[in-house]
Design an enzyme around this catalytic site. Structure first.
Site, mmCIF file in Angstrom:
data_model
loop_
_atom_site.group_PDB
_atom_site.id
_atom_site.type_symbol
_atom_site.label_atom_id
_atom_site.label_comp_id
_atom_site.label_asym_id
_atom_site.label_seq_id
_atom_site.Cartn_x
_atom_site.Cartn_y
_atom_site.Cartn_z
ATOM 1 N N ASP A 180 -7.197 19.703 -16.161
ATOM 2 C CA ASP A 180 -7.199 19.876 -14.703
ATOM 3 C C ASP A 180 -8.238 20.908 -14.247
ATOM 4 O OD1 ASP A 180 -6.343 19.388 -12.133
ATOM 5 O OD2 ASP A 180 -4.697 20.826 -12.230
ATOM 6 N N GLY A 198 -12.470 19.245 -10.278
ATOM 7 C CA GLY A 198 -12.939 19.187 -8.883
ATOM 8 C C GLY A 198 -13.180 20.575 -8.323
ATOM 9 N N HIS A 249 -16.176 16.679 -13.494
ATOM 10 C CA HIS A 249 -15.742 15.753 -14.545
ATOM 11 C C HIS A 249 -16.803 15.688 -15.650
ATOM 12 C CE1 HIS A 249 -12.472 14.725 -12.009
ATOM 13 N NE2 HIS A 249 -13.165 14.011 -11.138
ATOM 14 N N TRP A 308 -5.941 6.478 -8.815
ATOM 15 C CA TRP A 308 -6.589 5.396 -8.065
ATOM 16 C C TRP A 308 -6.753 5.761 -6.590
ATOM 17 C CZ3 TRP A 308 -8.910 1.845 -10.831
ATOM 18 C CH2 TRP A 308 -8.396 1.472 -12.065
ATOM 19 N N LEU A 363 -7.406 12.686 -37.274
ATOM 20 C CA LEU A 363 -6.797 12.995 -35.976
ATOM 21 C C LEU A 363 -6.478 11.719 -35.184
ATOM 22 C CD1 LEU A 363 -6.209 15.114 -33.636
ATOM 23 C CD2 LEU A 363 -8.567 14.704 -32.908
ATOM 24 N N ARG A 366 2.723 22.423 -13.154
ATOM 25 C CA ARG A 366 3.538 21.217 -13.042
ATOM 26 C C ARG A 366 3.148 20.207 -14.110
ATOM 27 N NH1 ARG A 366 0.922 21.556 -7.805
ATOM 28 N NH2 ARG A 366 -1.103 20.579 -8.041
HETATM 29 C C1 FPP Z 1 -8.352 16.458 -13.196
HETATM 30 O O1 FPP Z 1 -9.148 17.359 -12.472
HETATM 31 C C2 FPP Z 1 -9.164 15.657 -14.092
HETATM 32 C C3 FPP Z 1 -9.240 14.301 -14.080
HETATM 33 C C4 FPP Z 1 -8.489 13.473 -13.134
HETATM 34 C C5 FPP Z 1 -10.135 13.572 -14.992
HETATM 35 C C6 FPP Z 1 -10.360 14.171 -16.338
HETATM 36 C C7 FPP Z 1 -11.579 13.576 -16.931
HETATM 37 C C8 FPP Z 1 -12.484 14.202 -17.691
HETATM 38 C C9 FPP Z 1 -12.355 15.581 -18.164
HETATM 39 C C10 FPP Z 1 -13.701 13.446 -18.086
HETATM 40 C C11 FPP Z 1 -13.853 13.228 -19.515
HETATM 41 C C12 FPP Z 1 -12.800 12.391 -20.115
HETATM 42 C C13 FPP Z 1 -13.019 11.227 -20.731
HETATM 43 C C14 FPP Z 1 -11.941 10.629 -21.564
HETATM 44 C C15 FPP Z 1 -14.281 10.523 -20.628
HETATM 45 P P1 FPP Z 1 -9.163 17.272 -10.894
HETATM 46 O O2 FPP Z 1 -10.268 16.380 -10.488
HETATM 47 O O3 FPP Z 1 -7.816 16.861 -10.409
HETATM 48 O O4 FPP Z 1 -9.473 18.750 -10.496
HETATM 49 P P2 FPP Z 1 -8.937 19.509 -9.203
HETATM 50 O O5 FPP Z 1 -7.457 19.680 -9.371
HETATM 51 O O6 FPP Z 1 -9.664 20.796 -9.256
HETATM 52 O O7 FPP Z 1 -9.302 18.677 -8.018
#
Ligand code: FPP
Length: 244
Positions: free
Chosen positions: A25, A28, A42, A74, A136, A199
C-alpha cells in the site's frame, strides 16, 4: 539508521515465518507527495517487490503472498487499471527467467478470467514456466477478494453436497481451507502492511485467523530489505499463543 548487516545478525534464521503476506500500500500517496501521477508510485513499487522476492528466496521463506489487485480496484480510473495491468505483464515477462532460476513458483490468487487475453497470456506463461519449481511459492493476489474467495469455496462445497459427492458432516475447517486458493499452503504467519493504515482490506480473511500483523508508515515504493528484515525480527520477538 540500522544497517542490513546489523539486522541480519539479529535474525534467527531457524525460526522464520513460513508464509509472509504483504498489502503493498501507499503507491499513490508516494507519487502524489512527489508531484507525480499515482501510476508512478506503482512503477516504483515494482522495485520494492523485486527486492522482497529476492530476499525471500535468499532466506528460504516458503510462501510469499502479495496483494497486487483487489476486486475493489476496478473502481479506479481506466488509466490506472490499464497501467497496473501493463506493469503486471511487464513484470512477468521480464522476471520469469530469473524467478525460474531461483526456483520460484508462481500462483495467482483470484479470478483472472476477467482480465484481457494479453494479461491472461502473461499469467499463464508464468504459471506454466514456473510450475515445476520447488523453491519460494510466490502468490500474486489479482482480482482477489477474501469474501469472494470464501463464497466461491462455499459454492463448490454446496455443489458437491447437492450432487452427493460430499456429506455435510465431512465439512470442517481443513476441508474448507482445501477449497481456497491457498489450498495446501500454510496460513500466513506474518502480514505486513506499509503506508500507515491499520486495516485488512478484504485480504486473506480466512487465512489470517492467527497471523501476526506488522505495520509501518513507510510507503510501499520506499519499502526495502531493511524493512522486511525488521518485520521478521519483530515477528520473532512475539509470543504466539494461538488462543491457548
Ligand atoms: C496500493 O497502493 C497498491 C496497489 C493497488 C497495486 C500494487 C501494485 C504494485 C506494487 C505493482 C507491482 C506489482 C505487480 C505484481 C506487477 P495505492 O494505490 O492504494 O496507494 P494509496 O493508498 O497511497 O493510494
Amino acid at each position: 539508521m540500522v544497517t542490513e548487516e546489523e539486522l541480519i545478525t539479529q535474525l534467527n534464521k531457524s525460526c522464520l515465518p513460513r508464509h509472509v503476506a504483504i498489502i503493498m500500500d501507499g503507491n499513490g500517496r508516494w507519487a502524489l507527495a512527489r508531484g507525480l501521477e499515482r501510476i508512478f508510485g506503482h512503477q516504483a513499487g515494482m522495485e520494492s517487490l523485486r527486492e522482497v522476492v529476492k530476499l525471500c528466496v535468499e532466506l528460504g521463506i516458503q510462501v510469499l503472498t502479495v496483494y497486487a489487485f483487489s476486486t475493489e480496484n476496478w473502481k479506479r480510473s481506466r488509466l490506472e487499471v490499464d497501467f497496473l495491468m501493463g506493469l503486471l505483464i511487464k513484470y512477468l515477462y521480464q522476471e520469469i527467467d530469473e524467478l525460474c532460476a531461483n526456483k520460484v513458483k508462481i500462483k495467482i490468487l483470484g479470478n483472472f478470467e476477467k482480465f484481457t487475453t494479453e494479461v491472461q497470456a502473461a499469467i499463464n506463461m508464468a504459471i506454466e514456466k514456473s510450475q515445476s519449481n520447488n523453491g519460494l511459492n510466490f502468490n500474486i493476489a489479482l482480482n482477489y477478494g477474501g469474501r469472494f474467495e470464501i463464497v466461491e469455496a462455499t459454492k463448490v462445497m454446496a455443489q458437491k453436497v447437492a450432487s452427493g459427492r460430499l456429506a455435510i458432516e465431512e465439512i470442517n475447517e481443513v476441508l474448507f481451507a482445501d477449497h481456497l486458493y491457498t489450498a495446501g499452503q500454510p496460513d500466513p504467519d506474518l502480514l505486513i502492511r506499509p503506508a500507515g493504515d491499520f486495516r485488512v482490506s478484504n485480504f486473506l480473511l480466512w487465512q489470517i485467523a492467527y497471523t501476526e500483523f506488522w505495520f509501518t508508515e513507510v510507503k510501499w515504493p520506499d519499502f526495502r530489505r531493511i524493512h522486511f528484515l525488521q518485520a521478521l525480527i519483530d515477528f520473532q520477538n512475539r509470543e504466539r499463543r494461538f488462543g491457548g
